[in-house]
Design a protein around this motif. Structure first.
Motif, PDB file in Angstrom:
ATOM      1  N   ALA A  29      35.749  41.019  44.163  1.00  0.00           N
ATOM      2  CA  ALA A  29      37.121  40.206  44.863  1.00  0.00           C
ATOM      3  C   ALA A  29      37.156  39.083  44.379  1.00  0.00           C
ATOM      4  O   ALA A  29      38.236  38.201  44.025  1.00  0.00           O
ATOM      5  CB  ALA A  29      37.355  40.258  46.375  1.00  0.00           C
ATOM      6  N   PHE A  30      36.076  38.273  44.626  1.00  0.00           N
ATOM      7  CA  PHE A  30      35.900  36.824  43.829  1.00  0.00           C
ATOM      8  C   PHE A  30      36.291  36.826  42.291  1.00  0.00           C
ATOM      9  O   PHE A  30      37.052  35.894  41.822  1.00  0.00           O
ATOM     10  CB  PHE A  30      34.744  36.280  44.203  1.00  0.00           C
ATOM     11  N   ARG A  31      35.701  37.838  41.448  1.00  0.00           N
ATOM     12  CA  ARG A  31      36.000  37.631  40.337  1.00  0.00           C
ATOM     13  C   ARG A  31      37.626  37.994  39.872  1.00  0.00           C
ATOM     14  O   ARG A  31      38.014  37.334  39.120  1.00  0.00           O
ATOM     15  CB  ARG A  31      35.164  38.833  39.548  1.00  0.00           C
ATOM     16  N   ILE A  32      38.135  39.015  40.581  1.00  0.00           N
ATOM     17  CA  ILE A  32      39.519  39.392  40.415  1.00  0.00           C
ATOM     18  C   ILE A  32      40.325  38.089  40.933  1.00  0.00           C
ATOM     19  O   ILE A  32      41.382  37.720  40.127  1.00  0.00           O
ATOM     20  CB  ILE A  32      40.016  40.560  41.535  1.00  0.00           C
ATOM     21  N   ALA A  33      40.032  37.226  41.968  1.00  0.00           N
ATOM     22  CA  ALA A  33      40.578  36.276  42.537  1.00  0.00           C
ATOM     23  C   ALA A  33      40.847  35.090  41.437  1.00  0.00           C
ATOM     24  O   ALA A  33      41.747  34.340  41.231  1.00  0.00           O
ATOM     25  CB  ALA A  33      40.042  35.697  43.901  1.00  0.00           C
ATOM     26  N   THR A  34      39.539  35.130  40.917  1.00  0.00           N
ATOM     27  CA  THR A  34      39.539  33.913  39.990  1.00  0.00           C
ATOM     28  C   THR A  34      40.353  34.048  38.559  1.00  0.00           C
ATOM     29  O   THR A  34      40.861  33.501  38.076  1.00  0.00           O
ATOM     30  CB  THR A  34      37.827  33.795  39.510  1.00  0.00           C
ATOM     31  N   ASP A  35      40.468  35.605  38.317  1.00  0.00           N
ATOM     32  CA  ASP A  35      41.273  35.916  37.065  1.00  0.00           C
ATOM     33  C   ASP A  35      42.410  35.570  37.459  1.00  0.00           C
ATOM     34  O   ASP A  35      43.227  35.365  36.593  1.00  0.00           O
ATOM     35  CB  ASP A  35      40.784  37.581  36.924  1.00  0.00           C
ATOM     36  N   LYS A  36      43.150  35.772  38.602  1.00  0.00           N
ATOM     37  CA  LYS A  36      44.438  35.877  38.965  1.00  0.00           C
ATOM     38  C   LYS A  36      44.899  34.214  38.846  1.00  0.00           C
ATOM     39  O   LYS A  36      45.936  34.053  38.766  1.00  0.00           O
ATOM     40  CB  LYS A  36      44.856  36.329  40.146  1.00  0.00           C
ATOM     41  N   ALA A  37      43.746  33.458  39.338  1.00  0.00           N
ATOM     42  CA  ALA A  37      44.083  31.974  39.351  1.00  0.00           C
ATOM     43  C   ALA A  37      43.973  31.554  37.937  1.00  0.00           C
ATOM     44  O   ALA A  37      44.934  30.642  37.358  1.00  0.00           O
ATOM     45  CB  ALA A  37      42.907  31.111  40.068  1.00  0.00           C
ATOM     46  N   ILE A  38      43.233  32.003  36.976  1.00  0.00           N
ATOM     47  CA  ILE A  38      43.348  31.652  35.667  1.00  0.00           C
ATOM     48  C   ILE A  38      44.826  32.145  35.051  1.00  0.00           C
ATOM     49  O   ILE A  38      45.333  31.497  34.186  1.00  0.00           O
ATOM     50  CB  ILE A  38      42.178  32.253  34.882  1.00  0.00           C
ATOM     51  N   THR A  39      45.205  33.383  35.367  1.00  0.00           N
ATOM     52  CA  THR A  39      46.465  33.892  34.987  1.00  0.00           C
ATOM     53  C   THR A  39      47.817  33.104  35.137  1.00  0.00           C
ATOM     54  O   THR A  39      48.406  32.824  34.562  1.00  0.00           O
ATOM     55  CB  THR A  39      46.652  35.244  35.622  1.00  0.00           C
ATOM     56  N   LEU A  40      47.463  32.489  36.658  1.00  0.00           N
ATOM     57  CA  LEU A  40      48.724  31.370  36.910  1.00  0.00           C
ATOM     58  C   LEU A  40      48.569  30.245  35.854  1.00  0.00           C
ATOM     59  O   LEU A  40      49.879  29.982  35.281  1.00  0.00           O
ATOM     60  CB  LEU A  40      48.560  31.107  38.326  1.00  0.00           C
ATOM     61  N   HIS A  41      47.532  29.744  35.756  1.00  0.00           N
ATOM     62  CA  HIS A  41      47.339  28.628  34.696  1.00  0.00           C
ATOM     63  C   HIS A  41      48.029  28.811  33.407  1.00  0.00           C
ATOM     64  O   HIS A  41      48.653  28.396  32.790  1.00  0.00           O
ATOM     65  CB  HIS A  41      46.174  27.984  34.451  1.00  0.00           C
ATOM     66  N   CYS A  42      47.608  30.456  32.819  1.00  0.00           N
ATOM     67  CA  CYS A  42      48.169  30.540  31.524  1.00  0.00           C
ATOM     68  C   CYS A  42      49.674  30.962  31.426  1.00  0.00           C
ATOM     69  O   CYS A  42      50.183  30.799  30.429  1.00  0.00           O
ATOM     70  CB  CYS A  42      47.474  31.898  31.202  1.00  0.00           C
ATOM     71  N   GLU A  43      50.108  30.991  32.695  1.00  0.00           N
ATOM     72  CA  GLU A  43      51.522  31.304  32.747  1.00  0.00           C
ATOM     73  C   GLU A  43      52.182  30.173  33.035  1.00  0.00           C
ATOM     74  O   GLU A  43      53.389  29.795  33.349  1.00  0.00           O
ATOM     75  CB  GLU A  43      52.206  32.530  33.944  1.00  0.00           C
ATOM     76  N   ARG A  44      51.616  28.874  32.774  1.00  0.00           N
ATOM     77  CA  ARG A  44      52.157  27.708  32.857  1.00  0.00           C
ATOM     78  C   ARG A  44      52.499  26.977  34.307  1.00  0.00           C
ATOM     79  O   ARG A  44      53.332  26.276  34.569  1.00  0.00           O
ATOM     80  CB  ARG A  44      53.440  27.356  32.002  1.00  0.00           C
ATOM     81  N   PHE A  45      51.880  27.505  35.273  1.00  0.00           N
ATOM     82  CA  PHE A  45      51.797  27.020  36.593  1.00  0.00           C
ATOM     83  C   PHE A  45      50.737  26.005  36.539  1.00  0.00           C
ATOM     84  O   PHE A  45      49.750  26.109  36.007  1.00  0.00           O
ATOM     85  CB  PHE A  45      51.486  28.292  37.675  1.00  0.00           C
ATOM     86  N   VAL A  46      50.833  24.836  37.247  1.00  0.00           N
ATOM     87  CA  VAL A  46      50.119  23.686  37.323  1.00  0.00           C
ATOM     88  C   VAL A  46      49.331  23.146  38.445  1.00  0.00           C
ATOM     89  O   VAL A  46      49.976  23.586  39.516  1.00  0.00           O
ATOM     90  CB  VAL A  46      51.057  22.498  36.870  1.00  0.00           C
ATOM     91  N   TYR A  47      48.021  23.359  38.207  1.00  0.00           N
ATOM     92  CA  TYR A  47      47.158  22.947  39.541  1.00  0.00           C
ATOM     93  C   TYR A  47      47.015  21.635  39.679  1.00  0.00           C
ATOM     94  O   TYR A  47      46.902  21.032  38.448  1.00  0.00           O
ATOM     95  CB  TYR A  47      45.749  23.756  39.339  1.00  0.00           C
ATOM     96  N   ARG A  48      47.179  20.949  40.400  1.00  0.00           N
ATOM     97  CA  ARG A  48      46.828  19.465  40.715  1.00  0.00           C
ATOM     98  C   ARG A  48      45.569  19.092  40.511  1.00  0.00           C
ATOM     99  O   ARG A  48      45.091  18.004  40.078  1.00  0.00           O
ATOM    100  CB  ARG A  48      47.165  19.053  42.271  1.00  0.00           C
ATOM    101  N   ASP A  49      44.536  19.945  41.090  1.00  0.00           N
ATOM    102  CA  ASP A  49      43.126  19.544  40.748  1.00  0.00           C
ATOM    103  C   ASP A  49      42.161  21.000  41.407  1.00  0.00           C
ATOM    104  O   ASP A  49      42.755  21.937  41.652  1.00  0.00           O
ATOM    105  CB  ASP A  49      42.575  18.664  41.746  1.00  0.00           C
ATOM    106  N   ASP A  50      41.065  20.810  41.157  1.00  0.00           N
ATOM    107  CA  ASP A  50      39.788  21.906  41.463  1.00  0.00           C
ATOM    108  C   ASP A  50      39.995  22.591  42.874  1.00  0.00           C
ATOM    109  O   ASP A  50      39.822  23.517  42.865  1.00  0.00           O
ATOM    110  CB  ASP A  50      38.388  21.641  41.095  1.00  0.00           C
ATOM    111  N   ALA A  51      40.294  21.671  43.766  1.00  0.00           N
ATOM    112  CA  ALA A  51      40.531  21.878  45.119  1.00  0.00           C
ATOM    113  C   ALA A  51      41.566  22.847  45.212  1.00  0.00           C
ATOM    114  O   ALA A  51      41.556  23.998  46.075  1.00  0.00           O
ATOM    115  CB  ALA A  51      40.394  20.630  45.903  1.00  0.00           C
ATOM    116  N   GLN A  52      42.693  22.613  44.491  1.00  0.00           N
ATOM    117  CA  GLN A  52      44.030  23.377  44.760  1.00  0.00           C
ATOM    118  C   GLN A  52      43.706  24.488  44.166  1.00  0.00           C
ATOM    119  O   GLN A  52      44.016  25.928  44.711  1.00  0.00           O
ATOM    120  CB  GLN A  52      45.079  22.687  43.961  1.00  0.00           C
TER     121      GLN A  52
END
Length: 184
Positions: A29-52
């Motif tokens: 679950a943690f690996r899949i969740a991390t992959d989905k967070a990376i996917t959002l970034h690759c789709e040009r969604f912007v994270y404010r910081d590592d905490a977000q």
């Protein structure tokens, strides 16, 4: 690069405890969740910081714990189901604590995660999971929570659509396959 999920035991002849299965599910679950967070970034969604970014990962993990609970309901009696989901949640807390501490420094990251998990469990209890997967409402809730975390500035306005239409479904499909594989 595609995410590779190992979901078969090396020695399949050895029976695994629910604690071991729960630990494996938390890792997946943690690996899949991390992959989905990376996917959002690759789709040009912007994270404010590592905490977000870590909070987004945690929302996906919480979603996948809810999926595991529903899948376990089909296979296990109530006591064994509770044992499995508790083991998974405990190991997920360890992953959240370790990874958050590595990114953001020493602090208690596990307690707030447990509080959100308990809160979300009550919220997700209203939604259905059937043979075809999570209901629209189930996925919409995940998308809504991630939208709340990401904010509605221009670059993140459509994150809910990405989560509901693509990433949430993909996370569900990958996780449910791994779940079933671990019980074969």
């Amino acid at each position: 690069m595609a995410l590779r999920i190992k979901s078969h035991w090396q020695n399949e002849d050895i029976e695994r405890s629910l604690d071991e299965v729960g630990g494996a599910l938390a890792f997946i679950a943690f690996r899949i969740a991390t992959d989905k967070a990376i996917t959002l970034h690759c789709e040009r969604f912007v994270y404010r910081d590592d905490a977000q970014r870590m909070r987004v990962i945690q929302e996906y993990v919480i979603f996948l714990i809810q999926i595991a609970d529903r899948l376990a309901h089909e296979m296990l009696d109530d006591d064994r189901r509770r044992e499995l989901i508790t083991a998974m949640a405990r190991k997920a807390v360890d992953h959240v604590q370790d990874n958050s501490q590595d990114l953001m420094g020493p602090d208690d990251y596990g307690t707030p995660f447990i509080q959100r998990l308990n809160e979300r469990s009550g919220e997700y209890a209203e939604f259905q999971l059937d043979d075809e997967g999570p209901s629209y409402s189930f996925l919409r809730h995940l998308g809504f929570e991630i939208q709340q975390l990401m904010g509605e500035q221009d670059e993140n306005r459509w994150v809910i659509d990405q989560v509901m239409d693509k990433d949430g479904w993909d996370a569900y499909k990958r996780f449910s396959k791994a779940f079933r594989d671990l019980f074969e």
